[in-house]
Design an enzyme around this catalytic site. Structure first.
Site, PDB file in Angstrom:
ATOM      1  N   ARG A   5       0.834  -1.206   0.000  1.00 45.43           N
ATOM      2  CA  ARG A   5       0.000   0.000   0.000  1.00 45.43           C
ATOM      3  C   ARG A   5       0.869   1.256   0.000  1.00 45.43           C
ATOM      4  O   ARG A   5       0.686   2.188  -0.785  1.00 45.43           O
ATOM      5  CB  ARG A   5      -0.890  -0.008   1.255  1.00 45.43           C
ATOM      6  CG  ARG A   5      -1.762   1.208   1.435  1.00 45.43           C
ATOM      7  CD  ARG A   5      -2.086   1.422   2.926  1.00 45.43           C
ATOM      8  NE  ARG A   5      -0.951   2.018   3.596  1.00 45.43           N
ATOM      9  CZ  ARG A   5      -0.955   3.226   4.151  1.00 45.43           C
ATOM     10  NH1 ARG A   5      -2.032   3.964   4.143  1.00 45.43           N
ATOM     11  NH2 ARG A   5       0.126   3.700   4.746  1.00 45.43           N
ATOM     12  N   GLY A  27      -6.139  12.965   7.186  1.00 46.08           N
ATOM     13  CA  GLY A  27      -5.938  11.751   7.982  1.00 46.08           C
ATOM     14  C   GLY A  27      -4.483  11.343   7.907  1.00 46.08           C
ATOM     15  O   GLY A  27      -4.142  10.248   7.483  1.00 46.08           O
ATOM     16  N   GLU A  49      -5.036  15.746  11.011  1.00 48.41           N
ATOM     17  CA  GLU A  49      -5.250  14.532  11.810  1.00 48.41           C
ATOM     18  C   GLU A  49      -6.214  14.830  12.947  1.00 48.41           C
ATOM     19  O   GLU A  49      -6.002  15.752  13.724  1.00 48.41           O
ATOM     20  CB  GLU A  49      -3.886  14.032  12.339  1.00 48.41           C
ATOM     21  CG  GLU A  49      -3.956  12.836  13.247  1.00 48.41           C
ATOM     22  CD  GLU A  49      -4.757  11.643  12.703  1.00 48.41           C
ATOM     23  OE1 GLU A  49      -4.444  11.165  11.601  1.00 48.41           O
ATOM     24  OE2 GLU A  49      -5.702  11.211  13.389  1.00 48.41           O
ATOM     25  N   GLU A  93      -6.026   8.435   2.821  1.00 51.05           N
ATOM     26  CA  GLU A  93      -6.247   6.987   2.956  1.00 51.05           C
ATOM     27  C   GLU A  93      -7.110   6.738   4.171  1.00 51.05           C
ATOM     28  O   GLU A  93      -6.613   6.420   5.242  1.00 51.05           O
ATOM     29  CB  GLU A  93      -4.905   6.244   3.038  1.00 51.05           C
ATOM     30  CG  GLU A  93      -5.020   4.770   2.662  1.00 51.05           C
ATOM     31  CD  GLU A  93      -5.485   3.852   3.782  1.00 51.05           C
ATOM     32  OE1 GLU A  93      -6.729   3.763   4.018  1.00 51.05           O
ATOM     33  OE2 GLU A  93      -4.622   3.225   4.412  1.00 51.05           O
ATOM     34  N   GLU A 102     -15.369   3.335   6.623  1.00 49.77           N
ATOM     35  CA  GLU A 102     -14.484   4.501   6.794  1.00 49.77           C
ATOM     36  C   GLU A 102     -14.990   5.710   6.017  1.00 49.77           C
ATOM     37  O   GLU A 102     -15.925   5.621   5.230  1.00 49.77           O
ATOM     38  CB  GLU A 102     -13.053   4.106   6.443  1.00 49.77           C
ATOM     39  CG  GLU A 102     -12.521   3.120   7.484  1.00 49.77           C
ATOM     40  CD  GLU A 102     -11.039   3.232   7.748  1.00 49.77           C
ATOM     41  OE1 GLU A 102     -10.484   4.337   7.617  1.00 49.77           O
ATOM     42  OE2 GLU A 102     -10.446   2.202   8.084  1.00 49.77           O
TER      43      GLU A 102
END
Ligand SMILES: C[S@@+](CC[C@H](N)C(=O)[O-])C[C@H]1O[C@@H](n2cnc3c(N)ncnc32)[C@H](O)[C@@H]1O
Length: 260
Positions: A5, A27, A49, A93, A102
């Site tokens: 990833r 994020g 964040e 992500e 999510e």
């Protein structure tokens, strides 16, 4: 760290971010995607964040690297983050299979509505494709039958797939280049490739980080999910219609899958 990833994001960011770009990493977590953008030449990177403890870790990574001085870690919910002008690149992500639990689609929509994303902003990822396939699955554990939704890291659910009865069949294309419809109501026709008993639908997701760089499930992102169904006999030549409904970001409590 999920190397497959993370390398895919690294390559996508290297190919996309240009010298002088303003980048938003929504994020930011460890700050790794923000660091890739800084190294690729961004003038300024905002690492957003929501979780203070994670933001503190991101600041440590940022401060430990020379490129980090171009990164500002902001403790905020990315849904309410704004900038005076749209960013050149947004990286994000916040994904899980099908974007079921999510917040990827929800945050992308909020950043677009708030002006952080406009028509010139390049998005990593740019789209995801959600797919369903017919399988048989071993739901027996320690002498008990447990037909539950199966999810596991490292593609762990696949060890109990006993047979595959179709190709992966797309049921939803999620294109981030415009506001995403977060309500999924998708009727998908799946063509069996062999005869037999199907007792589950395996959901997978292909992520287009750019048009050239794509990944299916990796060890930590968009791993396959197996949904139990009432067992059915399938035959080559007799299509199976499946209705999949959920609201992205609301989790499995809000998910339904019906074989029609
Ligand atoms: C899967 S991690 C990704 C971390 C990092 N970007 C990476 O790729 O390694 C997702 C991160 O997004 C954060 N997050 C989730 N929802 C958020 C939101 N609405 N606004 C800002 N951060 C969020 C989580 O706290 C978590 O640190």
């Amino acid at each position: 760290m999920d190397e497959e990833r993370t390398h895919a994001f690294e390559n996508a960011i290297q190919n996309t971010v240009k010298a002088g770009d303003i980048v938003v990493d929504a994020g930011t977590g460890s700050g790794i995607l923000a660091l890739f953008s800084a190294r690729a030449g961004a003038e300024k990177v905002y690492g957003i964040e929501i979780d203070e403890a994670s933001a503190a870790l991101a600041r440590k990574s940022v401060q430990a690297n020379p490129d980090g001085k171009k990164i500002e870690v902001v403790v905020a919910d990315a849904r309410s983050f704004t900038l005076p002008a749209a960013a050149d690149v947004v990286t994000m992500e916040l994904m899980d299979t099908g974007l079921i639990s999510e917040q990827q689609a929800v945050v992308m929509n909020a950043l677009r509505k708030g002006g952080v994303i406009d028509s010139h902003t390049k998005l990593i990822p740019s789209k995801v494709v959600c797919a369903a396939e017919l399988v048989s699955y071993d739901f027996d554990f320690y002498g008990f039958h447990m037909p539950l939704v199966m999810q596991a890291r490292n593609n762990g659910v696949d060890a109990r797939v006993t047979n595959y009865f179709s190709e992966k069949t797309p049921y939803q294309n999620v294109d981030f280049s415009d506001i995403v419809e977060t309500l999924v109501k998708s009727r998908v026709t799946i063509t069996p490739t062999k005869d037999g008993e199907v007792n589950a639908i395996r959901l997978t997701t292909q992520t287009f980080l750019t048009s050239e760089i794509t990944v299916w499930g990796t060890s930590d992102m968009n791993m396959p999910v197996v949904i139990p169904i009432k067992p059915i006999q399938v035959k080559v030549g007799e299509n199976v219609n499946v209705l999949i409904q959920y609201e992205m970001g609301k989790g499995f409590e809000n998910f339904s899958l019906i074989v029609e």
